[in-house]
Write an enzyme that holds these catalytic residues in place. Structure first.
Site, PDB file in Angstrom:
ATOM      1  N   LYS A   1      23.300  16.529  38.645  1.00  0.00           N
ATOM      2  CA  LYS A   1      24.651  16.703  38.116  1.00  0.00           C
ATOM      3  C   LYS A   1      25.462  17.573  39.076  1.00  0.00           C
ATOM      4  O   LYS A   1      25.956  17.080  40.074  1.00  0.00           O
ATOM      5  CB  LYS A   1      24.595  17.263  36.695  1.00  0.00           C
ATOM      6  CG  LYS A   1      24.024  16.255  35.710  1.00  0.00           C
ATOM      7  CD  LYS A   1      24.021  16.754  34.288  1.00  0.00           C
ATOM      8  CE  LYS A   1      23.671  15.653  33.295  1.00  0.00           C
ATOM      9  NZ  LYS A   1      22.355  15.024  33.532  1.00  0.00           N
TER      10      LYS A   1
ATOM     11  N   HIS B   1      23.486  20.939  31.970  1.00  0.00           N
ATOM     12  CA  HIS B   1      24.952  20.969  31.957  1.00  0.00           C
ATOM     13  C   HIS B   1      25.492  22.383  32.120  1.00  0.00           C
ATOM     14  O   HIS B   1      26.540  22.719  31.569  1.00  0.00           O
ATOM     15  CB  HIS B   1      25.473  20.325  30.675  1.00  0.00           C
ATOM     16  CG  HIS B   1      25.274  18.843  30.632  1.00  0.00           C
ATOM     17  ND1 HIS B   1      26.142  17.956  31.239  1.00  0.00           N
ATOM     18  CD2 HIS B   1      24.277  18.098  30.091  1.00  0.00           C
ATOM     19  CE1 HIS B   1      25.698  16.721  31.043  1.00  0.00           C
ATOM     20  NE2 HIS B   1      24.573  16.783  30.356  1.00  0.00           N
TER      21      HIS B   1
ATOM     22  N   SER C   1      26.032  18.690  25.827  1.00  0.00           N
ATOM     23  CA  SER C   1      26.835  17.779  26.639  1.00  0.00           C
ATOM     24  C   SER C   1      27.841  16.951  25.863  1.00  0.00           C
ATOM     25  O   SER C   1      28.818  16.477  26.451  1.00  0.00           O
ATOM     26  CB  SER C   1      25.913  16.845  27.431  1.00  0.00           C
ATOM     27  OG  SER C   1      25.171  16.007  26.559  1.00  0.00           O
TER      28      SER C   1
END
Length: 336
Positions: free
Chosen positions: A182, A151, A123
């Site tokens: 996310k 991610h 990330s």
């Protein structure tokens, strides 16, 4: 438990190409043994399914009629209070499903199994793990591959299934951890995928699972719909990829160094912590919300402004951001 030497001997005689398969069979045997032990001890926890709102009277799947509930921490009876429900709906309308970031960025077993663990995407730098090489290494030593996909889930790979899809090794990754907080709606919660016995054992023994509240219905609804949209079409994934490439190419053409490759995390490398902070402040004055990252979040001398591209950015949004970076970069001497 068995002696460590016995475990090593069991792996030693297996031809190298079959060691990963042998390790997975060993894992299944271990997990099934643990699960059988839980059942034998009378400590197996079956999960009841409530099919109504929380409250003093509930409905339970497989049980006819209403049930009087004395088994909840709903001390004040607010779980199904109409004003609480309305407040939740209003919050969703006003603030969306979540910020998709932590507060700093965007506000306030003893069994001897070999396991190779890695992030799929990192990330801070926008780097993709060398997953093909990692899987080859794991196969060589009879190990299993565990991957954190926080991610990557939802947007890496042709259909957004993650790093293993992107790099063509979906059949070689055994365990995946990822998040709903996310790309999949940005609220909270997460999940683990893997062999069935592993998931069952986590339900029985994993403390975060046992001692955490179930996910709020709104979170589940948002994440489920996000998955439906992704499985129905790869248009969103392709849009984000195109916009990521647009930003990266324009920024590099302007003279900036962008870490990583092809990931929507686009760190603009600046080196100096004060420079990153001041440039981020001046970007905000120009209507661009970005954050400077410096030590200890990243190594000393590696300060950067981390930009994250979204599928809902327009091309005009991308271009405006680049223009602001060029202006601020020249103002602070980061560009000639």
């Amino acid at each position: 438990m068995w002696p460590g030497n016995a475990w090593r001997a069991a792996l030693f005689w297996v031809p190298r190409g079959r060691r990963a398969q042998s390790a997975l069979a060993q894992l299944r045997g271990i997990l099934e043994g643990e699960l059988e032990g839980i059942r034998g001890a009378g400590t197996w926890k079956s999960e009841r399914v409530i099919t109504s709102r929380q409250g003093p009277h509930i409905r339970v799947d497989g049980v006819s009629g209403g049930i009087l509930n004395f088994c909840a921490n709903n001390y004040l009876g607010l779980s199904s209070h109409p004003e609480v429900i309305q407040a939740g709906l209003q919050a969703l309308e006003e603030f969306g499903a979540g910020l998709s970031s932590v507060r700093f960025i965007c506000g306030t077993q003893k069994h001897r199994l070999r396991l190779v663990a890695t992030d799929g995407a990192f990330s801070m730098d926008g780097d993709i793990a060398p997953l093909q090489e990692i899987c080859c290494l794991a196969s060589r030593y009879g190990a299993l591959v565990f991957m954190d996909e926080c991610h990557a889930t939802g947007f890496l790979g042709p259909t957004g299934r993650g790093t293993d899809e992107l790099l063509g090794v979906m059949d070689q990754v055994t365990i995946i951890n990822s998040t709903l907080g996310k790309a999949l709606g940005g609220a909270s919660g997460g999940y683990t995928t893997g062999p069935g016995p592993l998931v069952s054992l986590l339900r029985q023994r994993a403390r975060p699972y046992l001692f955490s509240n179930s996910l709020p219905p709104a979170v589940v609804g948002c994440a489920s719909k996000a998955l439906d949209l992704l499985m129905g079409s790869n248009t969103i994934v392709q849009s984000m990829a195109a916009k990521t490439q647009r930003f990266r190419s324009k920024m590099e053409a302007a003279g900036f160094t962008i870490s990583g490759a092809s990931h929507p995390i686009c760190p603009v490398m600046l080196g100096d912590a004060r420079l990153a902070s001041r440039m981020a402040d001046d970007m905000l004055k120009r209507g661009i919300f970005v954050i400077g990252f410096s030590y200890p979040v990243v190594p000393k001398g590696k300060a950067r402004i981390r930009v994250q591209i979204s599928a809902v950015h327009s091309e005009e949004d991308i271009d405006r951001c680049v223009e602001a970076f060029v202006e601020v970069g020249r103002l602070h001497g980061a560009l000639p």
